[in-house]
Write an enzyme that holds these catalytic residues in place. Structure first.
Site, PDB file in Angstrom:
ATOM      1  N   VAL A  38       0.777  -1.561  -0.554  1.00 43.72           N
ATOM      2  CA  VAL A  38      -0.596  -0.284   0.053  1.00 43.72           C
ATOM      3  C   VAL A  38       0.206   0.982  -0.361  1.00 43.72           C
ATOM      4  CG1 VAL A  38      -2.331  -1.039   1.196  1.00 43.72           C
ATOM      5  CG2 VAL A  38      -0.425   0.188   2.278  1.00 43.72           C
ATOM      6  N   GLU A  42      10.589   2.353 -11.594  1.00 45.16           N
ATOM      7  CA  GLU A  42       9.738   2.585 -13.018  1.00 45.16           C
ATOM      8  C   GLU A  42      10.187   2.401 -14.395  1.00 45.16           C
ATOM      9  OE1 GLU A  42       7.057   5.697 -11.661  1.00 45.16           O
ATOM     10  OE2 GLU A  42       6.938   4.819  -9.582  1.00 45.16           O
ATOM     11  N   CYS A  90       9.770   7.333  -4.216  1.00 45.82           N
ATOM     12  CA  CYS A  90      11.412   7.142  -3.153  1.00 45.82           C
ATOM     13  C   CYS A  90      12.357   7.450  -2.728  1.00 45.82           C
ATOM     14  CB  CYS A  90      11.808   5.685  -3.994  1.00 45.82           C
ATOM     15  SG  CYS A  90      10.278   4.661  -4.654  1.00 45.82           S
ATOM     16  N   LYS A 114      10.556  10.861 -15.062  1.00 46.56           N
ATOM     17  CA  LYS A 114      11.614  10.518 -15.999  1.00 46.56           C
ATOM     18  C   LYS A 114      11.090   9.751 -17.433  1.00 46.56           C
ATOM     19  CE  LYS A 114      12.111   5.615 -13.992  1.00 46.56           C
ATOM     20  NZ  LYS A 114      12.791   4.762 -13.189  1.00 46.56           N
TER      21      LYS A 114
HETATM   22  C1  UDX Z   1      13.663   4.161  -7.217  1.00 44.09           C
HETATM   23  C2  UDX Z   1      15.408   2.665  -6.980  1.00 44.09           C
HETATM   24  O1  UDX Z   1      16.105   3.086  -8.664  1.00 44.09           O
HETATM   25  C3  UDX Z   1      14.266   1.513  -7.033  1.00 44.09           C
HETATM   26  O2  UDX Z   1      15.399   0.591  -6.844  1.00 44.09           O
HETATM   27  C4  UDX Z   1      13.596   2.337  -5.976  1.00 44.09           C
HETATM   28  O3  UDX Z   1      12.480   0.488  -5.680  1.00 44.09           O
HETATM   29  C5  UDX Z   1      12.085   2.748  -6.327  1.00 44.09           C
HETATM   30  O4  UDX Z   1      13.617   4.491  -6.459  1.00 44.09           O
HETATM   31  P1  UDX Z   1      12.596   5.260  -9.490  1.00 44.09           P
HETATM   32  O5  UDX Z   1      11.901   5.742  -8.821  1.00 44.09           O
HETATM   33  O6  UDX Z   1      11.686   4.213 -10.744  1.00 44.09           O
HETATM   34  O7  UDX Z   1      13.227   3.960  -8.695  1.00 44.09           O
HETATM   35  O8  UDX Z   1      13.778   5.666 -10.658  1.00 44.09           O
HETATM   36  P2  UDX Z   1      14.987   5.474 -10.909  1.00 44.09           P
HETATM   37  O9  UDX Z   1      15.329   5.034 -12.195  1.00 44.09           O
HETATM   38  O10 UDX Z   1      15.704   5.338  -9.640  1.00 44.09           O
HETATM   39  O11 UDX Z   1      15.065   7.464 -11.090  1.00 44.09           O
HETATM   40  C6  UDX Z   1      14.880   8.159  -9.913  1.00 44.09           C
HETATM   41  C7  UDX Z   1      15.244   9.644 -10.787  1.00 44.09           C
HETATM   42  O12 UDX Z   1      16.597  10.239 -10.436  1.00 44.09           O
HETATM   43  C8  UDX Z   1      14.087  10.149 -12.073  1.00 44.09           C
HETATM   44  O13 UDX Z   1      13.821  11.219 -12.056  1.00 44.09           O
HETATM   45  C9  UDX Z   1      15.962   9.778 -12.430  1.00 44.09           C
HETATM   46  O14 UDX Z   1      15.682  11.375 -14.036  1.00 44.09           O
HETATM   47  C10 UDX Z   1      16.941  10.610 -12.019  1.00 44.09           C
HETATM   48  N1  UDX Z   1      18.005   9.899 -12.544  1.00 44.09           N
HETATM   49  C11 UDX Z   1      18.748   8.821 -12.241  1.00 44.09           C
HETATM   50  C12 UDX Z   1      19.051  11.163 -12.275  1.00 44.09           C
HETATM   51  O15 UDX Z   1      18.845  12.325 -12.449  1.00 44.09           O
HETATM   52  N2  UDX Z   1      20.401  10.862 -13.183  1.00 44.09           N
HETATM   53  C13 UDX Z   1      20.780   9.327 -13.055  1.00 44.09           C
HETATM   54  O16 UDX Z   1      22.047   8.994 -13.269  1.00 44.09           O
HETATM   55  C14 UDX Z   1      19.740   8.663 -12.490  1.00 44.09           C
HETATM   56  P1  ADP Z   2       3.643   1.969  -4.661  1.00 42.26           P
HETATM   57  O1  ADP Z   2       3.732   2.997  -5.607  1.00 42.26           O
HETATM   58  O2  ADP Z   2       3.927   2.105  -3.282  1.00 42.26           O
HETATM   59  O3  ADP Z   2       2.489   0.719  -5.005  1.00 42.26           O
HETATM   60  P2  ADP Z   2       0.239   3.153  -5.181  1.00 42.26           P
HETATM   61  O4  ADP Z   2       0.001   4.286  -4.548  1.00 42.26           O
HETATM   62  O5  ADP Z   2       0.427   2.784  -6.265  1.00 42.26           O
HETATM   63  O6  ADP Z   2       1.873   2.978  -4.436  1.00 42.26           O
HETATM   64  O7  ADP Z   2      -0.385   2.224  -4.732  1.00 42.26           O
HETATM   65  C1  ADP Z   2      -1.028   1.912  -3.282  1.00 42.26           C
HETATM   66  C2  ADP Z   2      -1.886   1.169  -3.286  1.00 42.26           C
HETATM   67  O8  ADP Z   2      -3.116   0.561  -1.894  1.00 42.26           O
HETATM   68  C3  ADP Z   2      -3.580   2.084  -3.961  1.00 42.26           C
HETATM   69  O9  ADP Z   2      -4.337   2.027  -5.083  1.00 42.26           O
HETATM   70  C4  ADP Z   2      -4.370   1.999  -2.607  1.00 42.26           C
HETATM   71  O10 ADP Z   2      -5.769   2.080  -3.071  1.00 42.26           O
HETATM   72  C5  ADP Z   2      -4.610   0.706  -2.015  1.00 42.26           C
HETATM   73  N1  ADP Z   2      -4.786   0.009  -0.499  1.00 42.26           N
HETATM   74  C6  ADP Z   2      -4.066   1.142   0.116  1.00 42.26           C
HETATM   75  N2  ADP Z   2      -5.245   0.844   1.996  1.00 42.26           N
HETATM   76  C7  ADP Z   2      -5.559  -0.370   1.114  1.00 42.26           C
HETATM   77  C8  ADP Z   2      -6.585  -0.749   2.039  1.00 42.26           C
HETATM   78  N3  ADP Z   2      -6.185  -1.004   3.520  1.00 42.26           N
HETATM   79  N4  ADP Z   2      -6.817  -2.158   1.483  1.00 42.26           N
HETATM   80  C9  ADP Z   2      -6.953  -2.603   0.218  1.00 42.26           C
HETATM   81  N5  ADP Z   2      -6.130  -1.830  -0.482  1.00 42.26           N
HETATM   82  C10 ADP Z   2      -5.283  -0.237  -0.078  1.00 42.26           C
END
Ligand code: UDX
Ligand code: ADP
Length: 478
Positions: free
Chosen positions: A93, A174, A281, A344
């Protein structure tokens, strides 16, 4: 203890739960995987007949959903029923940063995790393994455990429920989620109960080599996830700080990155300068570390990690200030084309995207923005900027709009974004932006015109040859 896992329930059908469960269902046809969510619209979208319309865009995901949905992968709002059937329950969640109260702005809001734990306590039957999948603050497993244990000690526990809690953080990024899930650098499982760790490992053994599965205690696993993200974000702030130095000294940050990245101790990944890191994140996880360090009295540790976020924000403001300066100190009545709004490429996600802060700064200066992104819809941009687009605003007769300095419009093509613009700012590295014909588009722009490339994806020579001014992040040479 359990002998094998036949039925999995995942609470949360979001960016983490959806793709992760799709891959587990694909690799483990003997397991029934049920993804549940309280958000009816999201579940409807996951079940849409055309798998191209599922709510999350990830290369390769729709094909897997097409293969497994209705076979051993199901999406529903039947939270209660699916919890009751499950041998293993993943919590995926949302855990956003708290907006108020103790730890506001830094600590994660565990409201949704807590409510999931309470639902599990209420509806599960028999021995249930609960797996934390969402990125969570260190010691969350303890919170979950205490909620589950409290239910065991009440008189309602006639069904003889027993729980075990494991931490199994997700490292997918992502845009490459499916590839990251299929070929992970490692899978991390933290827990106390060896048999349960083994049962979860067996799921991954279906496609992940055994030596890539790292088993630790719960807190190491929770902390390792936060630390991995903090280290990655730290590299980006480090290189962006050096980009500013390059611009001031005549160096080129791309050359510096190449030179330091070839040192095998440093490595070449995550050294691309840009408009600052975004995504759901990095900031959240670092602020969690900061909060934890402050709570434990480790002020210097907290300050160290907080500076990574401070530098990122400073870097975003630096870019918007620099644009204003180059455009003669004012953006009033100037048209700026924004290419890219997602944090990104290859994602429609805009959470914490640098584009949000930079566009807000430019609007504050009175700019008229024309925003293009191949995957982000105008409603999302409107919500992120807290401002209706100009065309809708005029239709609404200014009734609902907040009056701000600048205005924005959604552009459905790069060319329409560029007509009569004074500047173009590239914020997301979509490949279509790297092939723009500058000679052609230069004719559309109002002179003197600028190109601001925050992603280093265009050929500087082509831009300069077309009579346009150019700024590239970290380029002190041009
Ligand atoms: C990140 C972690 O990579 C992943 O392991 C974790 O589970 C979730 O967070 P994400 O947020 O999907 O993943 O994107 P990521 O590819 O890591 O990029 C994060 C940000 O850093 C983006 O805005 C990207 O454009 C930027 N970035 C990344 C840079 O500016 N320079 C780089 O060299 C790499
Ligand atoms: P993440 O990037 O961590 O996957 P998201 O916001 O994309 O987070 O997704 C989290 C999902 O969890 C949402 O779709 C939300 O509706 C769902 N959620 C939150 N609390 C509950 C709950 N108690 N029971 C079922 N679904 C839930």
């Amino acid at each position: 203890m359990k002998k094998s896992i036949k039925n999995i329930c995942c609470i949360g059908a979001g960016y983490v739960g959806g793709p992760t469960m799709a891959v587990i269902a694909d690799k483990c046809p003997h397991i029934e995987v049920n993804v549940v969510d309280i958000n009816k619209d999201r579940i409807l979208a996951w079940n849409s007949p055309n798998t191209e319309e599922i709510p999350i865009f990830e290369p390769g995901l729709s094909e897997i959903v097409k293969r497994r949905r209705g076979v051993n992968l199901f999406f529903s709002t039947e939270v209660k029923e699916q919890i009751a059937k499950a041998d293993m329950i993943f919590i995926s969640v949302n855990t956003p940063t708290k907006k108020r109260g103790v730890g506001a702005g830094k600590a994660s809001d565990l409201k949704w995790v807590e409510s999931s734990a309470r639902q599990i306590a209420k509806y599960s039957k028999g021995y249930t393994i609960v797996v934390e999948k969402s990125t969570l603050p260190v010691k969350t497993a303890e919170v979950i455990k205490s909620i589950l244990e409290a239910s065991q000690s009440t008189s309602h526990n006639e069904k003889g429920t027993k729980f075990s809690v494991l931490s199994n953080p997700e490292f997918l990024a992502e845009g490459t989620a499916i590839d990251d899930l299929l070929n992970p650098d490692r899978v991390l499982i933290g827990g106390e109960n060896k048999e349960d760790i083994e049962l979860l490992s067996e799921i991954y053994y279906e496609w992940v080599p055994k030596n890539k599965i790292i088993k630790t205690n719960v807190w190491s696993s929770e902390l390792a996830k936060l630390t991995a993200n903090a280290f990655l974000a730290q590299r980006i702030s480090s290189i962006n700080s050096i980009a500013a130095l390059c611009e001031a000294t005549g160096a080129d940050v791309r050359e510096v990155s190449r030179a330091i990245g070839s040192d095998s101790r440093i490595g070449s990944k995550f050294l691309d300068c840009g408009p600052g890191f975004g995504g759901s994140c990095f900031k959240k996880d670092i602020l969690n570390l900061v909060y934890l360090s402050e709570y434990l009295g480790l002020k210097e540790v907290a300050n160290f990690w907080e500076s990574v976020v401070t530098l990122n924000k400073w870097h975003q403001h630096r870019i918007s200030k620099l644009i204003t300066k180059k455009l003669f100190g004012t953006l009033s009545e100037k048209k700026i084309s924004i290419l890219g709004f997602a944090f990104k490429e290859n994602t429609n996600d805009t959470r914490e995207s640098s584009a949000i802060q930079i566009c807000k700064d430019l609007l504050e200066e009175g700019a008229e923005l024309f925003i293009h992104d191949p995957k982000v819809n105008p409603e999302q941009i409107s919500s992120d900027l807290n401002l209706l687009p100009n065309n809708i605003k005029s239709k609404a007769n200014n009734q609902n709009s907040k009056i701000k300095e600048g205005t924005w419009n959604s552009a459905n093509s790069v060319e329409s974004a560029l007509i009569n613009s004074d500047a173009v700012l590239i914020l997301t590295e979509w490949s279509e932006y790297s092939t723009i014909n500058w000679k052609k588009v230069s004719k559309l722009m109002r002179k003197p015109a600028w190109v601001f490339d925050a992603r280093s994806i265009i050929d500087p020579k082509e831009v300069l040859k077309s009579g346009l001014n150019l700024w590239r992040v970290g380029d002190g040479v041009i």
